[in-house]
Design an enzyme around this catalytic site. Structure first.
Site, short mmCIF file in Angstrom:
data_model
loop_
_atom_site.label_atom_id
_atom_site.label_comp_id
_atom_site.label_asym_id
_atom_site.label_seq_id
_atom_site.Cartn_x
_atom_site.Cartn_y
_atom_site.Cartn_z
N ARG A 14 0.83 -1.21 0.00
CA ARG A 14 0.00 0.00 0.00
C ARG A 14 0.86 1.26 0.00
O ARG A 14 1.03 1.92 -1.02
CB ARG A 14 -0.96 0.00 1.22
CG ARG A 14 -2.14 0.97 1.11
CD ARG A 14 -1.87 2.43 1.42
NE ARG A 14 -1.35 2.65 2.77
CZ ARG A 14 -0.95 3.82 3.22
NH1 ARG A 14 -1.00 4.89 2.43
NH2 ARG A 14 -0.45 3.95 4.44
N ASP A 15 1.46 1.55 1.13
CA ASP A 15 2.24 2.78 1.29
C ASP A 15 3.39 2.83 0.29
O ASP A 15 3.72 3.89 -0.26
CB ASP A 15 2.78 2.82 2.72
CG ASP A 15 3.22 4.21 3.17
OD1 ASP A 15 3.11 5.14 2.37
OD2 ASP A 15 3.70 4.34 4.31
N HIS A 206 6.45 4.11 13.03
CA HIS A 206 6.43 4.14 11.55
C HIS A 206 7.44 5.21 11.15
O HIS A 206 7.09 6.37 10.96
CB HIS A 206 5.00 4.46 11.10
CG HIS A 206 4.81 4.47 9.62
ND1 HIS A 206 4.01 3.54 8.96
CD2 HIS A 206 5.29 5.26 8.64
CE1 HIS A 206 4.02 3.78 7.67
NE2 HIS A 206 4.78 4.83 7.45
N HIS A 208 10.28 6.87 8.80
CA HIS A 208 10.84 6.94 7.45
C HIS A 208 12.35 7.12 7.51
O HIS A 208 12.88 7.64 8.48
CB HIS A 208 10.16 8.06 6.67
CG HIS A 208 8.81 7.66 6.16
ND1 HIS A 208 8.24 8.18 5.03
CD2 HIS A 208 7.92 6.75 6.63
CE1 HIS A 208 7.05 7.62 4.82
NE2 HIS A 208 6.83 6.76 5.78
N CYS A 239 9.99 9.27 -0.89
CA CYS A 239 9.42 10.31 -0.04
C CYS A 239 8.68 11.31 -0.91
O CYS A 239 9.28 12.00 -1.72
CB CYS A 239 10.52 11.03 0.74
SG CYS A 239 9.88 12.37 1.76
N ASN A 248 9.99 5.08 3.26
CA ASN A 248 9.80 4.10 4.32
C ASN A 248 11.09 3.38 4.73
O ASN A 248 11.91 3.04 3.88
CB ASN A 248 8.83 3.02 3.82
CG ASN A 248 7.40 3.49 3.82
OD1 ASN A 248 6.86 3.82 4.87
ND2 ASN A 248 6.79 3.55 2.65
#
Lengths: 300, 300
Positions: A14-15, A206, A208, A239, A248
């Site tokens: 997804r991300d 979470h 990055h 990003c 990520n």
């Protein structure tokens, strides 16, 4: 001595993929997710039920879920922005969803055209119906360290948002350092503020890797007892706020690090790399994960 | 409150550039080093006095030193593999040199065709003459965590090598995780073993970012009191043992991290990025530093 477990929430499908410019065949996503399952990952955010015109990359959510229908859906999560998305997610068999807000009004306004409080309205509606249908809801809080539009965010501001999300019924809060600027001292300050009121067990980091701080921030979080982290296989995703920069934290880095430090992730690193390789070959560009690149080069 | 200082030894011009396939104009190296000085870096390993047929990249050492002659040579270091190299270094005005060995015989044999003990013979000769001429000597120990040929290295093995180097007169020991496989737990075990016998102040951490663990390993080292680290601007250098993988920890990551954590490095990050940009443009390929890429992309 029994190893302590750390939970990994894989957000690559997804991300990771939603930020790719090229569209990705549903068949490739299916194969990617199957390989991620084979690697041992037991929490995978597979898609987002959003308006296809907003994120065309994820327009095939229903089709993807259909392909995966023989799998254990308790291992899957998906992002849901509104009631329409929730209905689609439920129709597709999802057992767990995520809702999204941020610790910065400027960020939510630009992203979802709502203030934080307005987003809470939507989230309340979603959670209410989700819970009636036995669906667990995870809450994403973005920009927990800084916002790309308004700068530094105070831990108290994040605490305020967390309080609301927990109040509405989220079972877990994912703390997103969306632009990856945070360093251990800031991550610790944030966690210490939040855990004055909530147990560490409800939080997931979470982080990055935009500034290369991903693993160091996990380290700092582990020191304070956090045992759940989001990451993206291969470091997929980039990003969106800095073209050409990393996004990520890579799941490969997380697994490599945690296993060597004596934690149990349940993930087989070689199989994970094979999953990432599927996507790297399809996208035809080098994935940002250092562990992935180092291990792939050894196998060549 | 006065900030605590952390020393950074910039190895980009030597360790970084020697692994590049294309040759680099002396003029570019000169301009690169000048910009590194402008950024505030006060310890720069500018070259290695090696046989030009072995490392053609660094065949211009004398010419480079000549160009730099109006600078303060107390800020410069260079690698010296033998007496011939030492003589050239002294003729070129160097005030500080580094000698090289490893904690693995397999590694030294493949790299310099000597066992560790044989390398100590050479080092003894170098230090003896260097000290007579008022030149300080730093000792590099490679493969402190693992060797690409023989696998894991015990902290005791490293301690043994450190003991010899200090006995011969090195004033500082650079601990090189040459293949970047180490994680904080291993780095801490190593440092704890070494500091049972030697003060932490004599050590410098030289951690490669091949597996993305560079900053986390600095974090672990800081926790044990280490205040000196080697790094390469832009992350220049790659990993000679894994094609396509990352090598040196980027100075940008180190400065970004240390400054945000409240330490003083004396380095201006924007000016450092301008130095790295000179090389990126010349090499025509993306530098591996995440901080560099994130900050460059913001400035575009």
């Amino acid at each position: 001595m029994k190893k302590e477990k750390v939970e990994i929430i894989e957000v690559g499908p997804r991300d990771g993929l939603q930020n790719e410019k090229q569209s990705i065949d549903t068949e490739i996503k299916y194969s990617f997710i199957k390989k991620l399952l084979t690697s041992g990952l037991s929490k995978i955010e597979i898609t987002s039920f959003v308006r296809p015109d907003r994120i065309p990359q994820l327009a095939d959510s229903k089709e993807l879920c259909k392909k995966l229908e023989s799998e254990d859906f308790r291992k899957f999560q998906c992002l849901v922005p509104n009631l329409k998305g929730l209905n689609s997610a439920m129709e597709s068999g999802m057992k767990e969803i995520s809702v999204f807000t941020a610790a910065s009004d400027e960020f939510t306004k630009k992203n979802i055209n709502q203030t934080i409080d307005e987003s809470m309205q939507t989230i309340q509606e979603i959670i209410s119906i989700a819970n009636q249908n036995g669906i667990r809801v995870r809450g994403y809080v973005s920009t927990v360290i800084a916002c790309p539009y308004s700068g530094s965010i105070s831990p108290e501001k994040v605490l305020d948002v967390v309080r609301k999300l927990i109040g509405l019924g989220c079972y877990q809060i994912s703390l997103g350092d969306t632009i990856g600027v945070g360093t251990p001292i800031e991550i610790k300050r944030l966690i210490q503020t939040l855990t004055r009121e909530f147990p560490i067990e409800i939080f997931s980091g979470h982080y990055h890797n935009t500034y290369g701080m991903g693993v160091a921030n996990v380290y700092a979080s582990l020191e304070l007892g956090m045992r759940s982290f989001d990451s993206s296989s291969g470091g997929l995703g980039g990003c969106p706020y800095a073209t050409g920069a990393s996004g990520n934290l890579a799941t490969e880095e997380l697994v490599y690090y945690l296993e060597k430090e004596g934690f149990e992730t349940g993930v087989d690193l070689d199989k994970l790399i094979s999953a990432s390789e599927t996507i790297e070959k399809y996208l035809g560009k080098k994935l940002p994960s250092n562990v992935y690149q180092a291990m792939i080069s050894k196998n060549r």
